[in-house]
Design a protein around this motif. Structure first.
Motif, PDB file in Angstrom:
ATOM      1  N   PHE A   5       0.834  -1.199   0.000  1.00  0.00           N
ATOM      2  CA  PHE A   5       0.000   0.000   0.000  1.00  0.00           C
ATOM      3  C   PHE A   5       0.870   1.251   0.000  1.00  0.00           C
ATOM      4  CE2 PHE A   5      -2.195   3.358   2.376  1.00  0.00           C
ATOM      5  CZ  PHE A   5      -3.274   3.569   1.520  1.00  0.00           C
ATOM      6  N   ASN A   6       1.926   1.245   0.794  1.00  0.00           N
ATOM      7  CA  ASN A   6       2.835   2.395   0.844  1.00  0.00           C
ATOM      8  C   ASN A   6       3.520   2.608  -0.498  1.00  0.00           C
ATOM      9  OD1 ASN A   6       2.202   2.901   3.501  1.00  0.00           O
ATOM     10  ND2 ASN A   6       3.964   1.778   4.304  1.00  0.00           N
ATOM     11  N   LEU A  11       3.834   5.799  -5.524  1.00  0.00           N
ATOM     12  CA  LEU A  11       3.751   5.930  -6.982  1.00  0.00           C
ATOM     13  C   LEU A  11       2.683   6.935  -7.398  1.00  0.00           C
ATOM     14  CD1 LEU A  11       4.172   2.248  -8.206  1.00  0.00           C
ATOM     15  CD2 LEU A  11       5.758   4.145  -8.524  1.00  0.00           C
ATOM     16  N   VAL A  12       1.573   6.955  -6.676  1.00  0.00           N
ATOM     17  CA  VAL A  12       0.514   7.923  -6.978  1.00  0.00           C
ATOM     18  C   VAL A  12       1.014   9.338  -6.726  1.00  0.00           C
ATOM     19  CG1 VAL A  12      -1.766   8.746  -6.234  1.00  0.00           C
ATOM     20  CG2 VAL A  12      -1.380   6.313  -6.614  1.00  0.00           C
ATOM     21  N   VAL A  13       1.688   9.549  -5.599  1.00  0.00           N
ATOM     22  CA  VAL A  13       2.230  10.876  -5.286  1.00  0.00           C
ATOM     23  C   VAL A  13       3.269  11.274  -6.327  1.00  0.00           C
ATOM     24  CG1 VAL A  13       3.599  12.183  -3.600  1.00  0.00           C
ATOM     25  CG2 VAL A  13       1.700  10.754  -2.827  1.00  0.00           C
ATOM     26  N   LEU A  14       4.124  10.344  -6.742  1.00  0.00           N
ATOM     27  CA  LEU A  14       5.124  10.638  -7.770  1.00  0.00           C
ATOM     28  C   LEU A  14       4.467  11.034  -9.089  1.00  0.00           C
ATOM     29  CD1 LEU A  14       8.094  10.667  -8.714  1.00  0.00           C
ATOM     30  CD2 LEU A  14       7.790   8.251  -9.295  1.00  0.00           C
ATOM     31  N   ALA A  15       3.437  10.304  -9.493  1.00  0.00           N
ATOM     32  CA  ALA A  15       2.735  10.632 -10.741  1.00  0.00           C
ATOM     33  C   ALA A  15       2.081  12.004 -10.651  1.00  0.00           C
ATOM     34  CB  ALA A  15       1.699   9.561 -11.044  1.00  0.00           C
ATOM     35  N   PRO A  45       6.454  17.226  -1.307  1.00  0.00           N
ATOM     36  CA  PRO A  45       5.567  16.633  -2.301  1.00  0.00           C
ATOM     37  C   PRO A  45       4.069  16.731  -1.973  1.00  0.00           C
ATOM     38  CG  PRO A  45       7.374  15.148  -1.839  1.00  0.00           C
ATOM     39  CD  PRO A  45       7.480  16.285  -0.878  1.00  0.00           C
ATOM     40  N   VAL A  46       3.640  16.269  -0.834  1.00  0.00           N
ATOM     41  CA  VAL A  46       2.207  16.251  -0.537  1.00  0.00           C
ATOM     42  C   VAL A  46       1.687  17.657  -0.257  1.00  0.00           C
ATOM     43  CG1 VAL A  46       0.445  15.346   1.021  1.00  0.00           C
ATOM     44  CG2 VAL A  46       2.319  13.876   0.287  1.00  0.00           C
TER      45      VAL A  46
END
Length: 63
Positions: A5-6, A11-15, A45-46
Motif C-alpha cells: 500500500f505504501n 507511486l501515486v504521489v510521484l505521478a 511533495p504532498v
C-alpha cells in the motif's frame, strides 16, 4: 500488505508531482515563479501538491 500500500501510494504521489510540474512548465508565468513552484512541489511533495492545486499556475496538460 502495508508495504504494498505504501509503495502504491508513493507511486501515486510521484505521478501527481510529475503532472503538477509539467503543468507549471506549460503555464504562462515567468521563469522565476516556475522555479519556485517546482521547488515547492519537489521539496514538499504532498503539501506542495495541495498548495499548487489551490493557488498554483495551470498549464494545458490533459490526461
Amino acid at each position: 500488505m502495508g508495504s504494498m500500500f505504501n509503495s502504491l501510494l508513493g507511486l501515486v504521489v510521484l505521478a501527481l508531482c510529475i503532472w503538477a510540474i509539467l503543468n507549471v512548465i506549460k503555464s504562462n508565468v515567468d521563469s522565476g515563479k516556475k522555479v519556485l513552484w517546482i521547488l515547492l512541489i519537489v521539496l514538499l511533495p504532498v503539501i506542495g501538491l495541495i498548495i499548487w492545486a489551490l493557488m498554483g499556475p495551470r498549464g494545458t496538460i490533459r490526461f
